[in-house]
Design a protein around this motif. Structure first.
Motif: not given
Lengths: 139, 306
Positions: A111-114
């Motif tokens: 989610y934090t590196l899509p």
């Protein structure tokens, strides 16, 4: 209600103006490494306990991938002026797509590196990247 | 002198932060141009700046939409007050000081309770430290429950308008300490006030800097409660999170830790107490010990030194 509309309009306008102002004075450039040697050093710093066995770099020197002796695989990528890095394994990637320029787009499950864009300008390098990213499954 | 003790009507107070916008714009532009011309004093990054400012605006919108929740709670407690404290200029000065003590604990809880951290992490998510970082503010402040820390004031008869006024003044002060353009102030100033130097330490990701310098205006609270760490001269800092984000998308920045909480509590086979801990234990807690809290990171770093 008027206040809310004013807030929303100014809240969008101000960031856009500041975005272009910072770009105009040169704060919009992404970080790059000089060569494979520097990329290797940066990646080695993420896992000091194991040596790198293979390094792949993107054509624009803005992304690199390293395989370590202990089995880890790590990607280096630019976050504006800073380097970011992330370990990847079989579960990290949802899919890999390819742009019309031949660049690889990594669609991550994180989610934090899509998403990550890897600029690649030749077929051999692209195949190396794909093999490394899929751990040999599509090699 | 008489004015200092004259009674004011806090219901008529304006929110200082509502008129601070132009001030923020002026100083951010000034700082950008200063860094650009002098090639020192920090760094700006276009997308990072845009994300910070969008989050600042979203935070304001959120305050307009949900701020009534906190005001409602404090007003109800105020209705049950045990005494009346008249609002005077001198009382506001004292309240500013006492409220900073409240801010210290609110900020400390924001770092030590994951539910509150999920909201506050937004402010720490930039890898840059400049005036725009100050505006990278949480969106869901009204839902952390930390508003309850205002209740002693309301119960003692401090008008909610006065509480809101000094709270806002505190935040405006803090805008100016998010900068690398200034070094250290005179020793007496560094001893009493929270300064850019102290706050750089707070935003640093070095193990020894984690969970330190929580102060709003007065650094004395950190000195008293043992959370103070001094910035070393010419110390190179790295800002952001222990595990930095790989996106500038404001929505993902605003929600990532809440998403993390949701994923954690949705794991199969956990006890109720473990699900509870995933929400309210310190950030980094895990039921199988596979992650590190800030205390673990500090301990590990200390072991490596020893």
């Amino acid at each position: 209600m008027d206040n809310l509309i004013y807030l929303i309009v100014s809240g969008l306008a101000f960031p856009i103006i500041m975005y272009f102002l910072t770009r105009a004075v040169g704060f919009g450039n992404a970080i790059t490494f000089a060569d494979t040697q520097e990329a290797t050093s940066l990646l080695q710093a993420t896992h000091t306990s194991s040596l790198i066995t293979q390094t792949l770099v993107a054509s624009n020197n803005q992304a690199a991938l390293a395989r370590f002796q202990d089995g880890h695989t790590c990607i280096l990528f630019p976050m504006g002026h800073k380097w970011g890095s992330t370990d990847i394994d079989h579960t990290s990637l949802a899919r890999i797509s390819q742009s019309k320029h031949g660049h690889l787009h990594l669609h991550m499950r994180s989610y934090t590196l899509p998403r990550l864009k890897i600029a690649i300008d030749n077929d051999v390098l692209r195949q190396h990247w794909k093999t490394a990213l899929t751990f040999g499954e599509t090699a | 002198m008489e004015y200092l003790f004259s009674t004011l009507d806090p219901a008529q107070f304006f929110d200082p932060s509502s008129v601070a916008g132009p001030l923020y714009v002026f100083f951010i532009v000034f700082e950008i141009l200063y860094i650009w011309k002098r090639k020192r004093g920090g760094d700006y990054e276009s997308r990072d700046t845009a994300a910070s400012l969008i989050m600042g605006s979203t935070s304001l919108v959120s305050r307009v939409l949900f701020g009534f929740i906190g005001y409602f709670i404090v007003s109800h407690i105020y209705a049950m007050r045990i005494m009346d404290i008249p609002t005077t200029p001198i009382m506001l000065v004292v309240l500013l000081f006492v409220d900073d003590f409240r801010y210290y604990w609110s900020h400390r809880f924001s770092h030590r309770i994951r539910w509150c951290w999920a909201n506050h992490v937004i402010h720490h998510s930039s890898q840059h430290f400049n005036l725009s970082t100050a505006l990278r503010q949480p969106v869901l402040n009204s839902f952390t429950g930390l508003v309850i820390l205002y209740s002693p004031f309301a119960l003692l008869g401090v008008h909610p308008g006065a509480i809101a006024f000094v709270g806002s003044a505190n935040l405006i002060y803090q805008f100016f300490i998010h900068t690398e353009t200034v070094g250290k102030f005179p020793r007496w100033c560094e001893a009493v006030f929270n300064t850019p130097s102290h706050h750089r330490v707070h935003h640093s990701t070095k193990p020894e800097h984690l969970d330190t310098n929580y102060a709003g205006i007065f650094i004395i609270w950190d000195r008293i409660f043992g959370t103070f760490v001094q910035e070393k001269d010419n110390e190179a800092m790295q800002y952001g999170l222990v595990y930095n984000l790989g996106t500038f998308n404001p929505l993902r920045i605003a929600t990532h830790e809440f998403v993390g909480i949701f994923k954690d509590i949705s794991q199969k086979g956990l006890k109720f107490s473990q699900r509870f801990a995933y929400i309210f234990a310190p950030p980094g807690w895990s039921h199988d010990g596979s992650r590190l809290t800030s205390l673990d990171i500090k301990r590990q770093a200390q072991d490596e030194i020893d």
